[in-house]
Design a protein around this motif. Structure first.
Motif, PDB file in Angstrom:
ATOM      1  N   LEU A 486       0.823  -1.211   0.000  1.00  0.00           N
ATOM      2  CA  LEU A 486       0.000   0.000   0.000  1.00  0.00           C
ATOM      3  C   LEU A 486       0.851   1.252   0.000  1.00  0.00           C
ATOM      4  O   LEU A 486       0.453   2.285  -0.538  1.00  0.00           O
ATOM      5  N   ALA A 487       2.023   1.157   0.642  1.00  0.00           N
ATOM      6  CA  ALA A 487       2.969   2.267   0.725  1.00  0.00           C
ATOM      7  C   ALA A 487       4.298   1.657   1.140  1.00  0.00           C
ATOM      8  O   ALA A 487       4.362   0.498   1.533  1.00  0.00           O
ATOM      9  N   PRO A 488       5.390   2.422   1.027  1.00  0.00           N
ATOM     10  CA  PRO A 488       6.654   1.873   1.516  1.00  0.00           C
ATOM     11  C   PRO A 488       6.521   1.394   2.969  1.00  0.00           C
ATOM     12  O   PRO A 488       6.043   2.120   3.833  1.00  0.00           O
ATOM     13  N   LYS A 489       6.870   0.138   3.208  1.00  0.00           N
ATOM     14  CA  LYS A 489       6.811  -0.503   4.526  1.00  0.00           C
ATOM     15  C   LYS A 489       5.386  -0.658   5.057  1.00  0.00           C
ATOM     16  O   LYS A 489       5.179  -0.825   6.261  1.00  0.00           O
ATOM     17  N   THR A 490       4.395  -0.637   4.167  1.00  0.00           N
ATOM     18  CA  THR A 490       3.009  -0.903   4.556  1.00  0.00           C
ATOM     19  C   THR A 490       2.433  -1.950   3.618  1.00  0.00           C
ATOM     20  O   THR A 490       2.402  -1.752   2.393  1.00  0.00           O
ATOM     21  N   PHE A 491       1.985  -3.066   4.186  1.00  0.00           N
ATOM     22  CA  PHE A 491       1.555  -4.208   3.383  1.00  0.00           C
ATOM     23  C   PHE A 491       0.216  -4.733   3.891  1.00  0.00           C
ATOM     24  O   PHE A 491      -0.005  -4.850   5.093  1.00  0.00           O
ATOM     25  N   LEU A 492      -0.671  -5.036   2.961  1.00  0.00           N
ATOM     26  CA  LEU A 492      -1.973  -5.623   3.254  1.00  0.00           C
ATOM     27  C   LEU A 492      -2.016  -7.024   2.648  1.00  0.00           C
ATOM     28  O   LEU A 492      -1.728  -7.198   1.461  1.00  0.00           O
ATOM     29  N   THR A 493      -2.385  -8.008   3.450  1.00  0.00           N
ATOM     30  CA  THR A 493      -2.506  -9.387   2.972  1.00  0.00           C
ATOM     31  C   THR A 493      -3.955  -9.831   3.096  1.00  0.00           C
ATOM     32  O   THR A 493      -4.574  -9.703   4.161  1.00  0.00           O
ATOM     33  N   LEU A 494      -4.497 -10.332   2.001  1.00  0.00           N
ATOM     34  CA  LEU A 494      -5.832 -10.917   1.963  1.00  0.00           C
ATOM     35  C   LEU A 494      -5.699 -12.365   1.522  1.00  0.00           C
ATOM     36  O   LEU A 494      -4.971 -12.662   0.563  1.00  0.00           O
ATOM     37  N   ALA A 495      -6.387 -13.274   2.206  1.00  0.00           N
ATOM     38  CA  ALA A 495      -6.263 -14.697   1.871  1.00  0.00           C
ATOM     39  C   ALA A 495      -7.560 -15.410   2.212  1.00  0.00           C
ATOM     40  O   ALA A 495      -8.385 -14.912   2.996  1.00  0.00           O
ATOM     41  N   GLY A 496      -7.721 -16.572   1.633  1.00  0.00           N
ATOM     42  CA  GLY A 496      -8.889 -17.386   1.928  1.00  0.00           C
ATOM     43  C   GLY A 496      -8.742 -18.766   1.332  1.00  0.00           C
ATOM     44  O   GLY A 496      -7.944 -18.996   0.407  1.00  0.00           O
TER      45      GLY A 496
END
Length: 841
Positions: A486-496
């Motif tokens: 999403l931004a430097p050093k910002t991460f979103l993980t979606l899983a299923g």
């Protein structure tokens, strides 16, 4: 507790210190960075199949890893021993008391080799799920530690790792000739007759052909009476890397013969710490494993990976046990009919009058006579030999696509996979009645639990403990995981992941369905989601938030014992199988981790709520019960840690876990050995009864606090020394789920609790030449007497160690009370092992 087992009482100052100075995933001396530099950022796989990898800082959970060097340097006999020493929030219950058969617990969830235990961790080897189809058990003796390249422990209910990932997933990767070339041999010997030999060799050619072979031979007589172990393992891998394509075939086999003589009654540990309650308790495993893996890189953005596997496991058990049904019977002095049967069969030397408990500590003649008469040997024989045979064949395939591109204008790492697993299981169980010998072994008398043909009756009903179950399980899964920047050093993980499982059980003894039949067709489906966010509020600090769900389908042993109208007495029998619901676990996590120079640290909190959990619930019939779904259980806690490199040569650190594991629903369970059961409360102690579990009561055998400390010192370029301390808090005994058991010294012996303990271990190694390394491990330095687990149960022996039946007169209700005790799983005494490891150029 026995007086020789000393509980640990952690001091508040120590816990405060550890809270500020402990570690979730320690950096050992072998991997320590130079003073003042940042440790390397490890890249880990976040799916069962390789292909999608991220840095640990991108994962919204405190992932722990062990490298090849850490695994090899441990010199431990199996994988579970390494995990228990090196990883935070992990501890073992040595219920079987064999080094290859521990119950491994992480955050209050279990991976156990014992059938019938509630399993809550999934284990993968090179993308193949090792939880066995029958009961989801994990046989640690079938995993060759010398062939392992890395281990990753993923916390929480990560749905991508499929069924049984309630509290975590353990992903294990084996070595290959490309990354682990060369030849190494290792020999080891030491206490309790332990001797072991390991070898590993691997290499590759310029055309991309690569190979690796590893083997283990392990033997010991064991530190407890009659507890030898024999383990033979081999793994071979051959592969070919050609351009963008890499394929490999792994073949592995294991042949093990393990004796784990289990829990011992408290009084006898005082007298002889090596003693056993009854014997033998033998498990033999034979396994064969094939796994064909492949990967292909289409472009710098797209790749594919997959595998197909076949696994066969044959397990046989032979257990000599006390027959609890005999404890309230008259087992002495054969009557006239029995004496006539003995004479007709050619027996001599039996008493004609006067045999009683005071002059016959181990009775046998009524047992033999009742077997000859086929009358009631199940009530007059004080021993029983239980046998099981389990044949499991499972196979499957999986395919995963990995795409590194952009999504919604953001960098994205996406994995999409499908998997199919099929298993066939045959399970047979039988029992033979017999009598106990002074050495606690059992001699069979040819009376079997065969429906009354040779075993007679129990309370007018045929004695029948037979099980003949065949099962077929099919699981189809689809999963996806995407990590967005999403931004430097910002991460979103979606899983299923979506799982659909079909279970088909067929009963070879009572086919056709209906009461008492194991026949049944069961179907389970569920989609489990996950979301995680990591970001950096400060330059060297990462924060994470995560929420995920996992599920477990009921195993055949639970489906086979789920009918209130046909209760069973595990592990001796199964009954009918009304439908059960899946267990669903929701985990929430949050925490911080950081690095600053030579310091690494972390702090986090977690909560895992189980819905429709499975519990063995008592029936009105004494000692019998059934599995049912009930409300909730909860495991929540705090994890703190730090590691500090004081210099290039000295690294210290530790871990602290506070675990609050509780029932969150009310239920009635078997409490026959609990002093607070309803019969004892009514003034009739020592007889069968139930207890009430309330919301907030602690789950047995799970400690509140776990402390681990370590120090690694490179004394010279050739010589290193290390120390580690494990301090485990106290827990309640199984059978004391309400926490209200209080011993009275007459009907009830033992506290119903397992005291905390601390164990210090030392290790050293010396690199004598470029290829030769000498090493030594000294475990339990202070020879501490301790136990790792406890359970309440009736005891069949008096203080002198002699068998006793009918220890008390009949009470006012016409019942005959028994004496009950707390049983413990004693920890191993001080032991020294030395060895030589030689690496060829």
């Amino acid at each position: 507790m026995p007086s020789t087992i000393h509980p640990l009482q952690p001091q508040p100052l120590l816990l405060a210190l550890l809270a500020a100075f402990s570690l979730q995933a320690p950096t050992r001396a072998a991997d320590a960075p130079a003073s003042g530099s940042l440790p390397p950022v490890r890249v880990i796989g976040v799916t069962p199949l390789p292909g999608l990898s991220v840095s640990k800082d991108e994962v919204a959970a405190p992932v722990q890893t062990l490298s090849t060097r850490e695994l090899d340097a441990s010199h431990a006999p199996d994988l579970s021993a390494v995990l228990a020493r090196r990883l935070g929030s992990v501890h073992v219950n040595e219920v079987q008391n064999n080094p290859f058969q521990p119950d491994l617990n992480y955050r209050g969830f279990t991976a156990s080799p014992l059938l019938g235990n509630a399993q809550g961790l999934s284990v993968y080897l090179d993308g193949v799920r090792l939880n066995q189809p029958f009961g989801d058990v994990v046989s640690w003796d079938l995993i060759p530690k010398s062939a392992l390249r890395s281990v990753t422990l993923m916390p929480g209910s990560n749905p991508v790792f499929g069924l049984n990932t309630l509290g975590g997933a353990l992903a294990v990767e084996t070595k290959d000739g490309l990354r682990n070339p060369g030849t190494t041999v290792q020999v080891l010997g030491g206490s309790h007759g332990r001797r072991a030999f390991e070898f590993a060799t691997g290499g590759s050619q310029d055309d991309g052909l690569h190979w690796f072979v590893s083997g283990n031979l392990f033997r010991e007589r064991g530190w407890r009476d009659d507890s030898p172990s024999d383990v033979r393992q081999i793994l071979a891998k051959v592969g070919k890397r050609s351009g963008a394509t890499d394929v490999a075939l792994t073949v592995a086999a294991a042949d093990t013969d393990l004796n784990g003589n289990g829990l011992q009654e408290q009084r006898f540990l005082d007298r002889d710490y090596n003693s056993v309650y009854t014997k033998p308790d033998n498990t033999q495993n034979r396994s064969f494993f094939l796994n064909f893996t492949g990967s292909h890189t289409v472009s710098d953005k797209l790749s594919f990976s997959g595998n197909t596997y076949y696994r066969r496991i044959r397990t046989s058990t032979f257990n000599g046990d006390l027959n609890d049904d005999s404890l309230d019977q008259s087992l002495y002095q054969p009557n006239a009919t029995e004496r006539a049967a003995l004479t007709a069969a050619g027996y001599t030397g039996f008493p004609t009058a006067g045999e009683n408990a005071s002059n016959t500590p181990f009775p046998k003649w009524r047992c033999i006579a009742q077997a000859l008469l086929n009358d009631e040997p199940a009530e007059k024989c004080n021993g029983v030999i239980n046998r099981t045979r389990t044949d499991q064949d499972n196979m499957g395939l999986a395919l995963q696509a990995n795409l590194e591109d952009t999504l919604l204008g953001r960098p994205s790492r996406l994995a999409v996979g499908v998997a199919y697993d099929l298993s066939h299981v045959k399970f047979k169980q039988s029992s033979e009645l017999g009598y106990l010998n002074p050495d606690r072994s059992v001699t069979g008398v040819g009376a079997f639990g065969d429906g009354g043909v040779t075993g007679g009756d129990v309370d007018g009903a045929p004695y029948d403990t037979r099980v003949d179950l065949r099962g077929r399980t099919e699981t189809f899964s689809v999963y996806a995981s995407d990590t967005l920047t999403l931004a430097p050093k910002t991460f979103l993980t979606l899983a299923g992941r979506y799982n659909h499982t079909e279970v088909r059980n067929r009963d070879g003894i009572t086919p056709g369905g209906g009461p008492g039949s194991l026949d049944g067709n069961h179907s389970f489906s569920r989609f489990n989601p996950a979301v995680g966010l990591t970001f950096s509020p400060l330059d060297d600090v990462t924060a994470y938030l995560g929420a995920n769900q996992g599920s477990r389908t009921p195993s055949a042993i639970e489906l086979g014992c789920a009918d209130p109208a046909n209760p069973c007495k595990l592990p001796n029998a199964f009954a009918g199988d009304p439908p059960l619901k899946q267990v669903v676990t929701t985990t929430l996590e949050a925490g911080l981790r950081g690095r600053s120079g030579a310091l690494s640290w972390n702090a986090g909190v977690f909560r895992s709520d189980n819905r429709d959990d499975l519990l063995f619930v008592a029936d009105n019939t004494a000692g019998f019960g059934y599995f049912k779904n009930f409300g909730k259980t909860r495991r929540q806690g705090v994890e703190l840690g730090a590691s500090y490199a004081l210099s290039r040569d000295l690294v210290v650190g530790g871990q602290y876990t506070f675990l609050d594991a509780t029932f969150r629903s009310r239920e009635t369970v078997n409490g026959s050995s609990n002093s607070s059961n309803e019969e004892a409360e009514a003034g009739f102690p020592g007889v069968d009864g139930t207890i009430e579990v309330r919301s907030g009561d602690r789950i047995p055998m799970l400690p509140r606090q776990i402390v681990k400390l370590f120090a690694d010192f490179q004394a010279t370029p050739s010589w290193s020394v290390g120390a580690d301390l494990q301090a485990i808090g106290g827990s309640t005994a199984r059978g004391n789920e309400n926490g209200e058991h209080r011993p009275d010294g007459t009907y009830y012996l033992g506290s119903g609790k397992n005291g905390g303990y601390a164990v210090l271990n030392l290790n050293t190694s010396y690199q004598a030449t470029k290829g030769a390394q000498f090493f030594a491990n000294l475990n339990n330095v202070f020879d501490r007497k301790y136990s790792t687990a406890a359970q309440l149960g009736p005891t069949g022996f008096n203080a002198a160690g002699n068998f006793q039946a009918r220890p008390f007169p009949v009470n006012a209700n016409g019942d005959r009370p028994l004496q009950h005790a707390t049983f413990y799983a004693p920890g191993a005494p001080r032991s020294l092992y030395v060895g030589l490891r030689y690496t060829f150029d």
